[in-house]
Design a protein around this motif. Structure first.
Motif, PDB file in Angstrom:
ATOM      1  N   THR A  65     -10.653  27.615  50.467  1.00 56.90           N
ATOM      2  CA  THR A  65      -9.340  27.018  50.243  1.00 56.90           C
ATOM      3  C   THR A  65      -8.724  27.588  48.969  1.00 56.90           C
ATOM      4  N   LEU A  66      -7.446  27.290  48.784  1.00 60.27           N
ATOM      5  CA  LEU A  66      -6.749  27.763  47.588  1.00 60.27           C
ATOM      6  C   LEU A  66      -7.406  27.237  46.321  1.00 60.27           C
ATOM      7  N   ALA A  67      -7.788  25.950  46.313  1.00 65.83           N
ATOM      8  CA  ALA A  67      -8.418  25.358  45.131  1.00 65.83           C
ATOM      9  C   ALA A  67      -9.760  26.017  44.828  1.00 65.83           C
ATOM     10  N   GLU A  68     -10.527  26.344  45.872  1.00 65.67           N
ATOM     11  CA  GLU A  68     -11.834  26.979  45.657  1.00 65.67           C
ATOM     12  C   GLU A  68     -11.661  28.382  45.088  1.00 65.67           C
ATOM     13  N   TRP A  69     -10.683  29.120  45.596  1.00 57.12           N
ATOM     14  CA  TRP A  69     -10.418  30.459  45.057  1.00 57.12           C
ATOM     15  C   TRP A  69      -9.985  30.365  43.603  1.00 57.12           C
ATOM     16  N   ALA A  70      -9.157  29.375  43.291  1.00 59.28           N
ATOM     17  CA  ALA A  70      -8.712  29.204  41.906  1.00 59.28           C
ATOM     18  C   ALA A  70      -9.892  28.877  40.998  1.00 59.28           C
ATOM     19  N   ALA A  71     -10.819  28.052  41.480  1.00 60.32           N
ATOM     20  CA  ALA A  71     -12.003  27.723  40.687  1.00 60.32           C
ATOM     21  C   ALA A  71     -12.847  28.972  40.434  1.00 60.32           C
ATOM     22  N   LEU A  72     -13.014  29.804  41.461  1.00 59.58           N
ATOM     23  CA  LEU A  72     -13.775  31.049  41.304  1.00 59.58           C
ATOM     24  C   LEU A  72     -13.081  31.981  40.312  1.00 59.58           C
ATOM     25  N   THR A  73     -11.760  32.087  40.425  1.00 55.80           N
ATOM     26  CA  THR A  73     -11.010  32.956  39.502  1.00 55.80           C
ATOM     27  C   THR A  73     -11.114  32.449  38.067  1.00 55.80           C
ATOM     28  N   GLY A  74     -10.979  31.124  37.887  1.00 52.23           N
ATOM     29  CA  GLY A  74     -11.092  30.558  36.549  1.00 52.23           C
ATOM     30  C   GLY A  74     -12.473  30.769  35.958  1.00 52.23           C
ATOM     31  N   PHE A  75     -13.496  30.562  36.759  1.00 53.50           N
ATOM     32  CA  PHE A  75     -14.878  30.721  36.275  1.00 53.50           C
ATOM     33  C   PHE A  75     -15.135  32.167  35.835  1.00 53.50           C
ATOM     34  N   THR A  76     -14.776  33.138  36.679  1.00 53.86           N
ATOM     35  CA  THR A  76     -15.035  34.542  36.331  1.00 53.86           C
ATOM     36  C   THR A  76     -14.177  34.996  35.151  1.00 53.86           C
ATOM     37  N   THR A  77     -12.974  34.416  35.019  1.00 59.45           N
ATOM     38  CA  THR A  77     -12.125  34.761  33.866  1.00 59.45           C
ATOM     39  C   THR A  77     -12.795  34.340  32.564  1.00 59.45           C
ATOM     40  N   VAL A  78     -13.351  33.126  32.546  1.00 56.09           N
ATOM     41  CA  VAL A  78     -14.031  32.655  31.332  1.00 56.09           C
ATOM     42  C   VAL A  78     -15.278  33.495  31.059  1.00 56.09           C
ATOM     43  N   ALA A  79     -16.061  33.781  32.104  1.00 56.01           N
ATOM     44  CA  ALA A  79     -17.291  34.560  31.918  1.00 56.01           C
ATOM     45  C   ALA A  79     -16.972  35.953  31.369  1.00 56.01           C
TER      46      ALA A  79
END
Length: 268
Positions: A65-79
């Motif tokens: 879903t859109l929210a799951e993709w956003a969570a993945l993008t946010g997580f990898t951005t921080v990492a």
């Protein structure tokens, strides 16, 4: 053993001193730091906005879903920003080898890799950490993810491990310059490939999923940790994922040491 511990304490002290001096040197020109952070903010927000607008046109892609993709993008951005905070200096290794600048680090009374790691700080990573953290938090809230105690404990551990996965890949690639004698294009190669980590592995064909799970382990940066954070798996083995970073970083350091052993200065 005592000598080893003393050496590690000395290197850590020098690293902290170098980091403090780097921050102070940047703060001499606060306007440049502010503009760099504004630029990073515009880049992060515009990139995320375009990405999310494209995804919003459908109910989901490849089961995400859109929210799951956003969570993945946010997580990898921080990492990625965490990696950039500490390990930014490794990108200069190819240039140091080619120009002979590495000599300056080899003659100093401290671990040369430690000195290189802390030789630079990227002051615009803070905005990336803020944007990524905000995106991750909002996406988990909107997506209705269950933020239990174990999940909240897992997130910082996984972020630290993911940052080390990034560090291992960049150090391994840049250490190849001891053999290839190439310039910074080696660093830029893996730098550009980092964006592959922001997509769910289910997006890729199976052969590429295998590559990203083994040879170039982008799957360990965000995809595998987010499967647990998003409640897509409850396997107890996910708690081994934060160890992937240290386990991958060790052979990268050994490759670096092997390169140092064969290094010959240009004499410049």
């Amino acid at each position: 053993m005592a000598d080893t511990l003393a050496g590690m304490r000395k290197s850590a002290g020098i690293a902290l001193l170098a980091t403090r001096m780097n921050f102070r040197s940047h703060l001499v020109h606060p306007g440049e730091v502010l503009l760099a952070n504004i630029g990073a903010l515009v880049q992060a927000v515009s990139g995320a906005a375009v990405f999310m607008l494209a995804l919003s046109a459908s109910d989901g892609i490849h089961g995400w879903t859109l929210a799951e993709w956003a969570a993945l993008t946010g997580f990898t951005t921080v990492a990625r920003a965490l990696w950039n905070t500490v390990f930014f200096g490794t990108l200069d290794i190819p240039d140091m080898v080619r120009s002979g600048e590495l000599d300056h680090y080899l003659v100093r009374p401290a671990n040369p890799l430690m000195l290189i790691l802390f030789s630079k700080v990227d002051t615009d990573v803070w905005i990336e950490i803020a944007v990524g953290t905000g995106m991750l938090g909002v996406a988990l809230h909107v997506g209705g993810a269950e933020l239990s105690g174990p999940v909240l404990l897992f997130i910082p551990l996984a972020l630290a491990g993911s940052a080390l996965v990034f560090a291992a890949m960049h150090l391994a690639v840049t250490a190849l310059s001891f053999w290839l004698r190439q310039d910074a294009m080696l660093s830029m190669l893996i730098w550009r490939l980092d964006t592959f980590a922001q997509l769910p592995m289910s997006f890729y064909p199976k052969w590429l999923m295998t590559v990203f799970s083994t040879v170039v382990p982008f799957a360990f940066v965000g995809y595998f940790p987010c499967l647990y954070i998003l409640g897509r798996t409850d396997s107890p083995f996910v708690w081994l994922l934060p160890l992937a970073g240290p386990l991958l970083f060790l052979p990268a350091v050994l490759l670096w040491r092997s390169g140092i052993d064969r290094y010959s200065s240009t004499g410049s």
